[in-house]
Design an enzyme around this catalytic site. Structure first.
Site, mmCIF file in Angstrom:
data_model
loop_
_atom_site.group_PDB
_atom_site.id
_atom_site.type_symbol
_atom_site.label_atom_id
_atom_site.label_comp_id
_atom_site.label_asym_id
_atom_site.label_seq_id
_atom_site.Cartn_x
_atom_site.Cartn_y
_atom_site.Cartn_z
ATOM 1 N N VAL A 72 1.121 -1.028 -0.152
ATOM 2 C CA VAL A 72 -0.046 -0.041 0.221
ATOM 3 C C VAL A 72 0.886 1.406 -0.068
ATOM 4 O O VAL A 72 1.939 1.157 0.849
ATOM 5 C CB VAL A 72 -0.850 -0.074 1.266
ATOM 6 C CG1 VAL A 72 -1.946 1.489 1.190
ATOM 7 C CG2 VAL A 72 -1.699 -1.302 1.439
ATOM 8 N N GLY A 73 0.671 2.120 -0.907
ATOM 9 C CA GLY A 73 1.592 3.422 -1.016
ATOM 10 C C GLY A 73 0.574 4.560 -1.081
ATOM 11 O O GLY A 73 -0.610 4.522 -0.825
ATOM 12 N N GLY A 74 1.252 5.665 -1.154
ATOM 13 C CA GLY A 74 0.670 6.842 -0.978
ATOM 14 C C GLY A 74 -0.458 7.104 -2.014
ATOM 15 O O GLY A 74 -1.503 7.306 -1.994
ATOM 16 N N PHE A 75 -0.066 6.400 -3.225
ATOM 17 C CA PHE A 75 -0.873 6.638 -4.397
ATOM 18 C C PHE A 75 -2.284 5.492 -4.301
ATOM 19 O O PHE A 75 -3.365 5.876 -4.787
ATOM 20 C CB PHE A 75 -0.251 5.942 -5.709
ATOM 21 C CG PHE A 75 -0.910 6.207 -6.847
ATOM 22 C CD1 PHE A 75 -1.156 7.535 -7.527
ATOM 23 C CD2 PHE A 75 -1.213 5.052 -7.845
ATOM 24 C CE1 PHE A 75 -1.687 7.291 -8.871
ATOM 25 C CE2 PHE A 75 -1.892 5.043 -8.877
ATOM 26 C CZ PHE A 75 -2.140 6.507 -9.407
ATOM 27 N N GLY A 76 -2.346 4.308 -3.686
ATOM 28 C CA GLY A 76 -3.269 3.467 -3.336
ATOM 29 C C GLY A 76 -2.628 2.328 -3.117
ATOM 30 O O GLY A 76 -1.500 2.049 -2.827
ATOM 31 N N LYS A 77 -3.500 1.154 -3.686
ATOM 32 C CA LYS A 77 -3.055 -0.381 -3.051
ATOM 33 C C LYS A 77 -2.246 -0.782 -4.345
ATOM 34 O O LYS A 77 -2.454 -0.369 -5.644
ATOM 35 C CB LYS A 77 -4.136 -1.151 -2.802
ATOM 36 C CG LYS A 77 -4.654 -0.966 -1.604
ATOM 37 C CD LYS A 77 -5.856 -1.891 -1.355
ATOM 38 C CE LYS A 77 -6.405 -1.622 0.318
ATOM 39 N NZ LYS A 77 -7.813 -2.142 0.364
ATOM 40 N N VAL A 78 -1.267 -1.736 -3.972
ATOM 41 C CA VAL A 78 -0.472 -2.571 -5.087
ATOM 42 C C VAL A 78 -1.105 -4.074 -5.318
ATOM 43 O O VAL A 78 -0.874 -4.631 -4.236
ATOM 44 C CB VAL A 78 1.089 -2.171 -5.066
ATOM 45 C CG1 VAL A 78 1.782 -2.889 -6.023
ATOM 46 C CG2 VAL A 78 1.263 -0.819 -4.595
ATOM 47 N N ASP A 106 10.283 10.623 -1.914
ATOM 48 C CA ASP A 106 9.972 9.670 -0.785
ATOM 49 C C ASP A 106 11.061 8.537 -0.873
ATOM 50 O O ASP A 106 10.599 7.475 -1.000
ATOM 51 C CB ASP A 106 8.643 9.051 -0.899
ATOM 52 C CG ASP A 106 7.949 8.628 0.077
ATOM 53 O OD1 ASP A 106 8.703 8.940 1.430
ATOM 54 O OD2 ASP A 106 6.977 8.034 0.312
ATOM 55 N N LYS A 113 -0.757 -0.934 -9.760
ATOM 56 C CA LYS A 113 -0.984 0.260 -8.835
ATOM 57 C C LYS A 113 -2.175 0.890 -9.004
ATOM 58 O O LYS A 113 -2.214 1.317 -10.137
ATOM 59 C CB LYS A 113 0.284 1.052 -8.654
ATOM 60 C CG LYS A 113 0.701 1.832 -7.332
ATOM 61 C CD LYS A 113 1.800 2.646 -7.746
ATOM 62 C CE LYS A 113 3.032 1.893 -7.100
ATOM 63 N NZ LYS A 113 4.121 2.620 -7.176
#
Ligand SMILES: *[C@@H]1O[C@H](CO)[C@@H](O)[C@H](O)[C@H]1NC(C)=O
Ligand SMILES: *[C@@H]1O[C@H](CO)[C@@H](O)[C@H](O)[C@H]1NC(C)=O
Ligand SMILES: *[C@@H]1O[C@H](CO)[C@@H](O)[C@H](O)[C@H]1NC(C)=O
Ligand SMILES: *[C@@H]1O[C@H](CO)[C@@H](O)[C@H](O)[C@H]1NC(C)=O
Ligand SMILES: *[C@@H]1O[C@H](CO)[C@@H](O)[C@H](O)[C@H]1NC(C)=O
Ligand SMILES: *[C@@H]1O[C@H](CO)[C@@H](O)[C@H](O)[C@H]1NC(C)=O
Ligand SMILES: *[C@@H]1O[C@H](CO)[C@@H](O)[C@H](O)[C@H]1NC(C)=O
Ligand SMILES: *[C@@H]1O[C@H](CO)[C@@H](O)[C@H](O)[C@H]1NC(C)=O
Length: 850
Positions: free
Chosen positions: A515-521, A632, A535
């Site tokens: 899970v990242g800033g952009f959304g789930k992977v 980041d 992603k």
């Protein structure tokens, strides 16, 4: 009328560009261009204009135990090349290490001539020349009578370094007069060739390393490096290659009449002079001209060979008159070769590659024959313009004998004391500081990296279809994004939402790998087992979609071995989904702590940090006109592939770096605690140096195997950056090194590494090094670690045996010897080979600008 004229001019200009693209090929500019005149006190300029650097001041790293040179006041007898005037002698295993800027095909050329030296009789030298996985010469010796030796290889280099190891036989020594290690255009060795027996197609030639044994300009004079775009030498076949000269005739035409085809042979494959001369039959049409023209070449038995034959119909007066057979070692290569049909014109070059299996060259001979075909319509005749015989590496990974590079059957080993090792290190560190500052100046002064990239772009395979796809995508560009995305110039693939939904089992939670800033992977599988990382961002407004599309355009331009590649995207139904290559070994952090994965060795950690540094360096400098700041950088954003190669990820949705009129980008603080640049935090100003700070934290995380922030620890230890810096100031950094590896790290390597990390953490951005500088420090730390491994103590008797023989100028004490002149020379590649701004290029640029 006028309009028609204009159109004609336009097409003529277009034709001009397509035509001249072949001259761009002719002016091939190698990315890697290391020319070394070994043992020479000064640079040597050859009459073809190339400058060979003197050893102690050229290319990359040379690690050897001593500087022993042989020189001759004059060029040796029967030799015209000044390169043969000096040699460097090694009496223990020594390595030239070259940084590879552009992986792919490279020429390696080695020059040997046994010069006179008071203590070394070079004709008695016996040594092996090899790299990690390939043997070039096994127990080679340059005997006196045969004079000089020239060895030429075309190798496929896939890593960032190329090490050339000279390894003397026990009690002997090695020498070399000159080395070339130069990029070659990839098109030079296509992947497939015709197999002779059983007839078929051989795919995979591009994976083979080759040694060029014979390169002949049939029917013509010798072509010297000055007249060849790749500095090759083409021998004349007047000295004995052709063994059946009865009834042969040499034909030659003005080289300017040769017209290269669009697609197929280019001047890089062979120059005009090769195609403008040929051997053919004396009296075509006369009944007794029923024989074969035959060439015979000695080769080493036990190897398979790549045979390239060059043809160009300069004998016929009209099309469709020439049909002939081509044989290799008695086997039919081509029956009724019909050049007219292939090239549609006379005087158009054509070449054909054959692979002959080792089993068919057991007598050590390759025999090439051309003879009239049985076709009734044809006037009996046959031609050949040029031929090349290339030895293919065998299954042991050798081009000479049956020993693999790994089987370290010999090599004079030696011990060194710790004190001496430290001495080497000190000398090298001093030199390193020098090289870094030199390089830094170079980058500043000449836009060094920029130059590299622009030079690379000139050898794009510009051909007709490429040009037209460019033109068509440009003309469609105004209609919207979709045409750009589907154009052939590689802006990634557009996936349908359904495809990705199926690949992830309807975006099932079980498929989530991060899970990242952009959304789930998610991990997804598509088309028979191809794994992807998908992603999925939160759906956004149409405004957001526009930004998303801009991002994709930006991201898909970023291609680098150490960046996770964007494969495609999906923007259906307001979705924002990015599809990346799947990285089998996941985030770096999992390999450092908090998991059950086996711990990484120090060397692996160094290689990973070097990889990540390369990726970031590329983002900062190479990816777009004004660099990209990651924003980041952390150990969960450095991913490892199945070979533990590090790739930087999630640089995705970062803002581009400072434009020319600004020095920073002002933006809301983004990033992860523990990695945040204090300056950025205070002033909310973002520069590349913020990434450098975060990378410093990553380096300590790698070294100490603990999180950047660990609230569970005592207060002074919570923040890794602060804690590590405190320990470093006290000079006790070893105390916090990952206990699993602390004993395996050589002290010099640790010093270098910590120094790099420490500089990254400087309070103010201006005091921090650039990623390029960090990269060099890390590479150097790796060199030092490697060097220390090579110093591992060997068996005692080896040393004694070796020492009794060598009566060189070094002072050695039995068992505990110290070399006075131990050194590591650091060599810098000069960029003088880069050709930019030629009149031709500016013409094309002008045209495009209109
Ligand atoms: C040089 O060439 C001459 C004649 O071509 C020959 O007799 C002599 O042996 C050669 N010398 C060497 C060192 O090869
Ligand atoms: C070098 O060694 C070769 C072969 O052993 C020998 O013929 C030659 O005389 C030696 N040369 C010198 C200068 O000692
Ligand atoms: C080098 O070898 C690799 C792997 O065998 C292959 O994928 C690549 O195309 C080769 N490169 C060239 C330039 O031949
Ligand atoms: C080879 O190149 C030189 C200059 O580089 C030129 O003068 C000469 O004519 C060329 N030879 C041929 C055969 O083209
Ligand atoms: C021309 O260039 C395109 C795109 O780079 C490539 O796909 C194609 O194979 C090239 N054709 C030839 C004949 O080299
Ligand atoms: C030419 O060589 C091939 C292969 O060695 C042989 O089969 C053929 O008979 C030869 N042709 C003539 C006319 O000698
Ligand atoms: C040569 O033939 C052998 C056995 O037929 C095969 O294993 C090998 O791959 C072949 N080599 C090449 C280069 O085709
Ligand atoms: C090392 O060699 C140099 C000359 O090469 C000499 O000046 C110097 O005194 C030597 N140092 C030692 C410690 O032997």
């Amino acid at each position: 009328m006028g309009g028609g004229h204009k159109l004609t001019t336009y097409f003529l200009t277009l034709l001009f560009i397509i035509f001249y693209s072949h001259f761009i090929n002719a002016r091939f500019t190698p990315s890697d261009n290391y020319l070394i005149d070994c043992g020479s006190p000064q640079n040597t300029i050859l009459n073809d204009g190339r400058t060979f650097k003197s050893d102690p001041q050229s290319v990359s790293f040379l690690s050897t135990d001593q500087n022993i040179f042989a020189t001759s006041n004059s060029v040796p007898e029967n030799e015209t090349l000044p390169l043969y005037r000096t040699a460097r002698i090694f009496d223990s295993e020594s390595v030239y290490k070259f940084l590879v800027f552009q992986p792919g095909r490279h020429f390696l050329r080695l020059y040997f001539h046994p010069l006179h030296h008071p203590s070394y009789n070079l004709t008695t030298a016996v040594f092996t020349v090899k790299t990690e996985d390939l043997v070039f010469l096994h127990d080679f010796s340059a005997t006196e009578n045969s004079g000089s030796h020239f060895k030429e290889y075309l190798i496929n280099v896939t890593s960032d370094y190329f090490s050339l190891v000279f390894s003397p036989l026990k009690k002997s020594f090695a020498f070399v007069n000159a080395i070339e290690f130069v990029s070659a255009p990839d098109e030079l060795v296509p992947d497939s060739a015709t197999v002779l027996s059983p007839p078929g197609v051989f795919n995979g030639v591009s994976g083979y390393d080759l040694q060029i044994l014979h390169r002949v300009n049939v029917g013509g004079p010798m072509v010297s490096p000055a007249n060849d775009s790749l500095s090759r030498t083409w021998m004349s076949d007047s000295n004995g290659y052709m063994i059946f000269p009865k009834g042969d005739k040499v034909v030659s035409v003005d080289p300017s009449t040769i017209t290269y085809p669009v697609g197929g042979a280019t001047p890089v494959i062979a120059p005009h002079q090769v195609y403008s001369s040929a051997a053919s039959m004396e009296d075509p049409g006369v009944s007794n001209s029923n024989f074969n023209l035959t060439w015979e070449m000695n080769v080493d038995a036990g190897f398979s060979y790549l045979i390239r034959l060059h043809f160009c119909d300069i004998v016929s007066t009209s099309l469709n008159n020439l049909y002939f057979n081509v044989y290799v070692n008695g086997m039919m290569g081509v029956s009724g070769l019909d050049l007219s049909t292939i090239t549609s014109n006379l005087a158009v070059p054509y070449y054909k590659d054959f692979v002959i299996n080792a089993t068919a060259v057991s007598d050590g001979l390759i025999r090439v024959q051309v003879g009239p075909s049985d076709l009734e319509s044809a006037i009996p005749n046959a031609i050949l313009n040029g031929l090349e015989i290339m030895k293919m590496r065998n299954s042991a990974g050798s081009l000479d004998g049956l020993f693999s590079s790994g089987s370290n059957s010999h090599g004079v080993s030696h011990t060194k004391t710790i004190a001496e090792a430290i001495g080497v290190a000190a000398a090298t560190i001093a030199l390193l500081v020098l090289i870094i500052s030199l390089i830094r100046n170079k980058i500043k002064a000449k836009g060094w990296d920029q130059g590299r990239h622009s030079s690379k772009s000139w050898f794009l395979p510009l051909n007709a279809s490429y040009c037209s796809s460019l033109l068509s995508s440009k003309s469609k560009g105004k209609n919207g994004y979709s045409s750009v995305f589907t154009s052939k110039i590689g802006l990634g693939r557009s996936f349908t939402f359904n495809e990705l939904r199926d690949a992830t089992k309807n975006f099932d939670e079980s498929a989530v790998i991060g899970v990242g800033g952009f959304g789930k992977v998610y991990i997804g599988e598509i088309e028979a087992g191809t794994k992807l990382a998908i992603k999925r961002g939160n759906p956004r407004s149409s405004q957001g979609i526009n930004e998303f599309q801009t991002e994709i355009q930006l991201l898909s331009k970023l291609r680098h071995r150490h960046l996770v590649s964007l494969i495609g995207y999906c923007d259906e139904n307001m979705e924002m989904i990015l599809v990346y290559e799947y990285m089998a070994n996941g985030p770096l952090r999992d390999h450092l702590y908090g998991s059950t994965l086996p711990s990484l060795t120090w060397k692996q950690r160094l290689e990973i940090s070097i990889g990540a540094a390369r990726g970031l360096h590329y983002l900062h400098t190479g990816g777009s006109s004004h660099g990209i700041i990651h924003r980041d950088v952390k150990t969960t954003n450095i991913l490892l592939d199945e070979n533990l190669v590090a790739k930087v990820s999630d640089f995705g949705l970062s803002k581009t770096g400072p434009a020319l009129d600004q020095t920073h980008v002002s933006t809301a603080v983004k990033g992860s605690f523990g990695y945040l640049d204090p300056e950025y935090f205070r002033r909310q100003q973002l520069t590349e140096k913020s990434d450098v700070y975060s990378f410093g934290v990553v380096l300590f995380e790698i070294l100490c195997a603990r999180p950047a922030l660990d609230p569970a620890l005592p207060r002074e230890q919570v923040n890794l950056a602060e804690w590590a810096m405190a320990k470093q100031r006290k000079g006790v950094i070893e105390m916090i090194v990952d206990p699993k590896i602390v004993k395996t790290i050589c002290p010099e390597s640790l010093i270098k590494y910590v120094e790099a990390a420490e500089k990254c953490l400087a309070e103010y951005g201006v005091d921090r090094p650039s990623m390029g500088d960090v990269l060099w420090n890390l590479e150097f730390a790796l060199q030092l670690q490697d060097a220390s491994l090579q110093l591992d103590p060997p068996e005692e008797d080896d040393i004694c045996n070796a020492k009794t023989k060598i009566v060189a100028s070094q002072k050695s004490k039995k068992g505990d010897e110290t070399y006075n002149d131990s050194d590591v020379s650091i060599l810098i590649n000069d960029d003088s080979g880069v050709v930019t701004g030629s009149p031709l290029f500016s013409k094309i640029e002008d045209f495009e600008g209109r």
